[in-house]
Design a protein around this motif. Sequence first.
Motif, PDB file in Angstrom:
ATOM      1  N   LEU A 209      -8.821  -7.307   9.966  1.00  0.00           N
ATOM      2  CA  LEU A 209      -8.244  -6.328   9.048  1.00  0.00           C
ATOM      3  C   LEU A 209      -7.558  -6.977   7.848  1.00  0.00           C
ATOM      4  CD1 LEU A 209      -6.683  -3.840  11.644  1.00  0.00           C
ATOM      5  CD2 LEU A 209      -8.606  -3.355  10.114  1.00  0.00           C
ATOM      6  N   ILE A 210      -7.089  -8.213   8.019  1.00  0.00           N
ATOM      7  CA  ILE A 210      -6.320  -8.842   6.935  1.00  0.00           C
ATOM      8  C   ILE A 210      -6.759 -10.264   6.582  1.00  0.00           C
ATOM      9  CG2 ILE A 210      -4.252  -7.453   7.328  1.00  0.00           C
ATOM     10  CD1 ILE A 210      -3.060  -9.777   8.891  1.00  0.00           C
ATOM     11  N   MET A 211      -7.568 -10.907   7.419  1.00  0.00           N
ATOM     12  CA  MET A 211      -7.900 -12.306   7.151  1.00  0.00           C
ATOM     13  C   MET A 211      -8.650 -12.512   5.838  1.00  0.00           C
ATOM     14  SD  MET A 211      -6.543 -14.594   8.932  1.00  0.00           S
ATOM     15  CE  MET A 211      -7.529 -15.931   8.286  1.00  0.00           C
ATOM     16  N   PRO A 212      -9.648 -11.678   5.491  1.00  0.00           N
ATOM     17  CA  PRO A 212     -10.297 -11.884   4.187  1.00  0.00           C
ATOM     18  C   PRO A 212      -9.306 -11.794   3.033  1.00  0.00           C
ATOM     19  CG  PRO A 212     -11.592 -10.381   5.549  1.00  0.00           C
ATOM     20  CD  PRO A 212     -10.278 -10.579   6.244  1.00  0.00           C
TER      21      PRO A 212
ATOM     22  N   ASN B  55     -11.706   7.076   8.847  1.00  0.00           N
ATOM     23  CA  ASN B  55     -10.936   7.923   7.935  1.00  0.00           C
ATOM     24  C   ASN B  55      -9.437   7.633   7.981  1.00  0.00           C
ATOM     25  OD1 ASN B  55     -12.924   9.422   6.584  1.00  0.00           O
ATOM     26  ND2 ASN B  55     -13.154  10.782   8.340  1.00  0.00           N
ATOM     27  N   ARG B  56      -9.108   6.405   8.314  1.00  0.00           N
ATOM     28  CA  ARG B  56      -7.722   5.963   8.278  1.00  0.00           C
ATOM     29  C   ARG B  56      -7.623   4.743   7.371  1.00  0.00           C
ATOM     30  NH1 ARG B  56      -4.481   8.439  11.750  1.00  0.00           N
ATOM     31  NH2 ARG B  56      -2.873   6.874  11.440  1.00  0.00           N
ATOM     32  N   MET B  57      -6.550   4.688   6.597  1.00  0.00           N
ATOM     33  CA  MET B  57      -6.326   3.569   5.697  1.00  0.00           C
ATOM     34  C   MET B  57      -5.371   2.581   6.347  1.00  0.00           C
ATOM     35  SD  MET B  57      -4.880   3.588   1.782  1.00  0.00           S
ATOM     36  CE  MET B  57      -4.621   2.043   0.887  1.00  0.00           C
ATOM     37  N   TYR B  58      -5.830   1.345   6.482  1.00  0.00           N
ATOM     38  CA  TYR B  58      -5.017   0.277   7.069  1.00  0.00           C
ATOM     39  C   TYR B  58      -4.295  -0.442   5.931  1.00  0.00           C
ATOM     40  CZ  TYR B  58      -6.992   1.333  11.563  1.00  0.00           C
ATOM     41  OH  TYR B  58      -7.324   1.988  12.726  1.00  0.00           O
TER      42      TYR B  58
ATOM     43  N   PRO C   7     -13.656   0.737   0.251  1.00  0.00           N
ATOM     44  CA  PRO C   7     -13.953   1.016   1.670  1.00  0.00           C
ATOM     45  C   PRO C   7     -13.387  -0.023   2.625  1.00  0.00           C
ATOM     46  CG  PRO C   7     -15.892   0.143   0.569  1.00  0.00           C
ATOM     47  CD  PRO C   7     -14.872   0.370  -0.499  1.00  0.00           C
ATOM     48  N   GLN C   8     -13.029  -1.222   2.123  1.00  0.00           N
ATOM     49  CA  GLN C   8     -12.557  -2.284   3.008  1.00  0.00           C
ATOM     50  C   GLN C   8     -11.238  -1.947   3.681  1.00  0.00           C
ATOM     51  OE1 GLN C   8     -12.767  -2.398  -0.299  1.00  0.00           O
ATOM     52  NE2 GLN C   8     -11.214  -3.701  -1.260  1.00  0.00           N
ATOM     53  N   TYR C   9     -10.515  -0.947   3.162  1.00  0.00           N
ATOM     54  CA  TYR C   9      -9.236  -0.581   3.760  1.00  0.00           C
ATOM     55  C   TYR C   9      -9.351   0.555   4.764  1.00  0.00           C
ATOM     56  CZ  TYR C   9      -7.684  -3.046  -0.472  1.00  0.00           C
ATOM     57  OH  TYR C   9      -7.511  -3.974  -1.468  1.00  0.00           O
TER      58      TYR C   9
END
Length: 721
Positions: free
Chosen positions: A405-408, A367-370, A361-363
């Motif tokens: 969106l990307i730091m973790p 309902n859009r995938m980053y 689910p983190q992406y």
Amino acid sequence: MRSPSPGARSPSESHTSLPINDEKYTFHSSSNMYYTRTNRLQLALNKIKKKIYRIPMRMKLLTFFTLILLSFAMIKGLMIFTSGVSSWMNTIPPLIIEKQDYSPVKYVEIDPNASTELPEGVSIYHVTKEFGEASLRGLGQMVTGLSRAQSTNTSIIVNVVMPYYSFLSKLYRPHKFAQFVIKVRDRNGVWKDVKFLVYRLFWNIMNNEDVLANNSKENPSHIISVFMIGPASNVVPLNQAFKAPNRAKIYSTKSDLPLEWMDLYFCKAAAEFITYRNIMIDTPLFAKSDTRGVDIVHIHGSSNALTIEFLKKFHKSGKLGKKIPAIIYTIHDYLEEQLYSNDIINIQKFIEFDKFQQDKPQYFYNNRMYMSGYAIDNSQIVTFVSKTLAKEMIEGPMEFPFRELIMPNILNKAKLGQWFGITSGIDFTAYNPFNDTMLVESNANFPKNIYNFDPVLLYAESIEGASQELVATSKQSAKAYLIREGLLNKEDLIRPLILYIGRFEYSKGLQFFNVAVELFVKMDAKFIIMGQKNNYPSEKLKRLSANSPDNIIYIDDLEFQKDWDVIYRAASDILFIPSLTESSGSVAAEGLLFGMPIISTGVGGLKEFLVNKTENDNKADYNSYLFELVDDLIISLSFDNMKLAIIEAINDWKRMNADIREKEIFLRKLIKDAFKLSWNRPEGPVEHYLKIYKMAMLQIHDKLEEELWLDYDNNDYIFDD
């Protein structure tokens, strides 16, 4: 009472038994009679024919063509309406993410003592949307420059996988390499075969790192195999993929082909092709070493991230073969790349996700995938195009939009020692003031005596009788050539020429232009605005030129720029880069190569090589005039700082223009600064990428001996889920 015979009809039924509601009949109540529709229609048509016969032939033709035009207009209107509805339905919902604070992680440098040696014949596949002539942004310049520089290393084999944009067929003649088939769902959710061709272009390049070499034979040629994915040959609308009339349109699609479909199609097609290259090893008869399949897949940009997922699926099905390539993912910017996403419905047309969304689910948001976060987690090594920014991202205090969106993912990679910043170099082949054909023909090419120039002799001789070629003379020749061609005024020969070159977007600081132009006009400078349209209104830039035509030139024609930008660079005296953000700053580095000091905010990757002139700096040890960006949201707070930098830069130019010797020494210092940024410099980007390639391969295999690559039976590594 005797019942009537079966065929008899009662008096009351003699008429009403007719089928009144039958399609062939109608009832005329007044006369109680029936007429067929056919008869009435025939009468009406006869009347119309008689009227038509009476119309002159000229009127008939006019009416006929008018009806045709009206039909086309109605169809076009319907298409526009449908496109508008489609766009409205596909609008990406707003992204709302709670702001997070992150604990800093110490940045780990690439080990300077690490070996760059790889087994002979290691194959690298760069997966990219931009390359060579199809370069629109810094991404294309970076991939082109890196591939070109890597190709000079004879122990590795460099390949590029990219779309076959339609305009490239006018520039090259690639040959058909092979036809492939992938599965894509149709509108009913049924998997269908989609056929496509891959074309191969042998890109013969010159090793032009040594642009100062007098003998061209000193620069050997090298080959890069560029594999271009063609559009689908049997499925609509994927047959419209990559239809681009020029490089400015490579991220555009036909109205009936969603951009996300085109991106996903490219990812799956690229993965299919890479899989083929991994298992179909074709070693030439007289090759020095065996072809090894695919060792490294280097993903550039988040729009290509799902190539990794397709490769994983192929591996699990046994299709990929025993050999597993290492994955490198390079992030090219921190403003837009993390925001790239695909709708889950679009993704499912190309891949079976099963419970992927529930398990990962983190992406997903709305309902859009980053994609960027996914690519980070599923790569062996992740790089960023600036060492300084890569370090600031994880150590602080750098913040950027939607970093959550990307730091973790980045921090996790940093803890594992798999996050690196590798500052890009300058591709001297792309922009070369020493050997460019137009500069040579206009007698404006720079002299090659950069390192064997005698400054003592410069001061001992008169400028008119100088025995050494001068850079200042070449720059004046470039100005004179543009004047002869009617592209500059005669007055421009003796006034500073200031250049902006880049995309017309807010992040490039074009909000500074109104105030800057007022100062340029006041100080009698010429300002050239050259670049590509983007999110900043081009009408505002055109208005600046219209209001001050003698001082401002606006150029947005890409074909014109392709032909003329090199001579504009050679003629320009100062480069203006008021960026709010900057990842690598390649335009500034190229500016130094053309002898232009930089007026800039010095943000991002620019700070790695721009040296500001300080108040007490009497020596020419600087290469820029930097002004502080007080607040990137309130640009006006930085106006005064910018004005001071502009005034100092123009005044210094006027002073040096009166003393050609001082100017010549300064120009040569700028060029030497640019040479320090080459791709192949010691401990530079090419060496760093070789090191991380080795690190990535060692994550998959314990050893890199030659014999290990031939047997994978004992290798139980699989792609991480």
